[in-house]
Design an enzyme around this catalytic site. Structure first.
Site, PDB file in Angstrom:
ATOM      1  N   ARG A   1       0.831  -1.199   0.000  1.00 34.29           N
ATOM      2  CA  ARG A   1       0.000   0.000   0.000  1.00 34.29           C
ATOM      3  C   ARG A   1       0.870   1.255   0.000  1.00 34.29           C
ATOM      4  NH1 ARG A   1      -3.953  -1.160   5.006  1.00 34.29           N
ATOM      5  NH2 ARG A   1      -1.921  -1.699   5.880  1.00 34.29           N
TER       6      ARG A   1
ATOM      7  N   ARG B   1      10.821   7.677   2.947  1.00 30.81           N
ATOM      8  CA  ARG B   1      10.807   9.134   3.034  1.00 30.81           C
ATOM      9  C   ARG B   1      11.693   9.624   4.177  1.00 30.81           C
ATOM     10  NH1 ARG B   1       4.602  10.584   3.211  1.00 30.81           N
ATOM     11  NH2 ARG B   1       5.491  12.666   3.584  1.00 30.81           N
TER      12      ARG B   1
ATOM     13  N   TYR C   1      11.326   0.339  -4.090  1.00 28.51           N
ATOM     14  CA  TYR C   1      10.879   1.714  -4.310  1.00 28.51           C
ATOM     15  C   TYR C   1      12.040   2.530  -4.861  1.00 28.51           C
ATOM     16  CZ  TYR C   1       6.682   1.061  -1.380  1.00 28.51           C
ATOM     17  OH  TYR C   1       5.481   0.643  -0.863  1.00 28.51           O
TER      18      TYR C   1
ATOM     19  N   ASP D   1       1.101   5.605   0.355  1.00 30.37           N
ATOM     20  CA  ASP D   1       0.483   6.711   1.076  1.00 30.37           C
ATOM     21  C   ASP D   1      -0.065   7.768   0.126  1.00 30.37           C
ATOM     22  OD1 ASP D   1       1.164   5.592   3.504  1.00 30.37           O
ATOM     23  OD2 ASP D   1       2.994   6.765   3.740  1.00 30.37           O
TER      24      ASP D   1
END
Length: 274
Positions: A52, A199, A112, A54
Site C-alpha cells: 500500500r 521518506r 521503491y 500513502d
C-alpha cells in the site's frame, strides 16, 4: 470456476489519499481500480496489492490480484479496464496465475525509488512527481551514508509515529544512490517497509548530501532507535513503488523499472542474497 488474475498497475498518486479505499468518499487508487474491474467482470471485484502507498505516492508497477468467475481475455483486463479508469491510473499488464498466488504474502521483496530533482529554481513540469531541492547534493556522501542501512536492523528511527507494524525490524537487500543529470535517485529493495521508512531515509540522506550533517549521522540515527533523532520526513511526491519480486513459478508479468521519465539506470549488484 474461480480464477485468479494478477495486474501491474501504474498510477500518479497526486490526486489520491493513498492506495487503500477509505470511508466518506475519500479518493483512493484501490476504489477506482475495483470499480473499473467490476464493470468488465460484471460482478463486484475486490483487489489486494503488493504494498500500500500513502497519499501522494506513485507506482510504476504496483502488483494487484483479484478473483473472478468470468472468462475474459488478458486484453480485456488491460485495455477494457483502462477505458473505465481516470487518466492518472492505468493497468499495464495482466495475466492469469495459480490459485496459490497472493500479491502481498507471496512477495519475496518490494522495491521503491525516490526521485530528487536538484535545481536552483523550482520545476513546473512533473512538479508533483519529483522532490525538488535547491541545495546542491553530494551524491558520494549520500552513497557512503546509505551503506549503514544494508542488512537487518531495528529501524525505529525511520518509522512514522503512527506505524502499525508489529516489529520495526526489516532487512534492506539493496540501497543505491545514483546521479542522473539533475536527478538523484534512491533505489531501495527490502523484504518489507515501515510506514514513511523511505521518506525518512531520504530526509536523512538529503541532509547529509547538503553538508548539513556528517556521513556518520546516518548510523547515529539508526542506532538511536528513536524517530525524534531522525530529522525531517521527505515529501511523498518523489516516491514510486517500482517492483515486487515473486518466486519464478508464479510467472508474474514484469516491465522495465520506472518511473518512465528516468533514463536507463544500471542495475546495482545486490549486497545481500537470500
Amino acid at each position: 470456476m474461480t480464477k485468479k488474475v494478477v495486474l501491474l498497475v501504474e498510477y500518479d498518486g497526486s490526486a489520491y489519499k493513498g492506495w487503500q479505499a477509505q470511508k466518506y468518499d475519500v479518493p483512493s487508487v484501490q476504489e477506482n481500480i475495483e470499480k473499473a474491474l467490476s464493470v468488465i467482470a460484471n460482478h463486484k471485484v475486490s483487489v489486494v496489492c503488493a504494498g500500500r502507498t500513502d497519499s501522494g505516492v506513485h507506482a510504476s508497477a504496483q502488483v494487484v490480484h483479484f478473483e473472478t468467475d468470468v472468462e475474459r481475455s488478458e486484453r480485456s483486463w488491460t485495455l477494457g479496464v483502462n477505458t473505465h479508469l481516470p487518466s492518472d491510473i492505468a493497468v499495464v499488464a495482466a495475466r492469469y496465475v495459480d490459485d496459490e498466488f497472493h500479491a502481498r504474502f507471496s512477495a519475496l521483496s518490494r522495491r521503491y525509488r525516490y526521485v530528487i530533482y536538484q535545481s536552483a529554481l523550482r520545476p513546473a513540469l512533473l512538479s508533483k512527481g519529483l522532490t525538488w531541492t535547491y541545495k546542491a547534493l553530494d551524491v558520494e556522501r549520500m552513497k557512503a551514508a546509505a551503506t549503514c542501512f544494508l542488512g537487518t536492523h531495528d529501524f525505529s528511527s525511520f518509522r512514522a509515529v503512527g506505524c502499525q507494524a508489529n516489529t520495526p525490524t526489516r532487512t534492506i537487500l539493496n540501497f543505491s544512490v545514483q546521479q542522473l543529470g539533475q536527478y538523484v535517485v534512491l533505489d531501495v529493495r527490502a523484504n518489507a517497509f515501515l510506514h514513511h521508512m523511505i521518506r525518512n531515509f531520504a530526509g536523512v540522506l538529503m541532509t547529509i548530501g547538503a553538508g548539513e550533517k556528517p556521513v556518520s549521522w546516518a548510523k547515529e540515527v539508526l542506532e538511536a532507535k528513536d524517530r525524534t533523532k531522525g530529522g525531517i520526513t521527505a515529501p511523498p511526491t518523489g516516491l514510486y513503488f517500482v517492483d515486487a519480486e515473486y518466486p519464478e513459478h508464479f510467472n508474474v508479468p514484469q516491465r522495465p523499472l520506472g518511473p518512465h521519465f528516468l533514463p536507463y539506470v544500471e542495475e546495482p549488484e545486490y549486497v545481500l542474497s537470500r
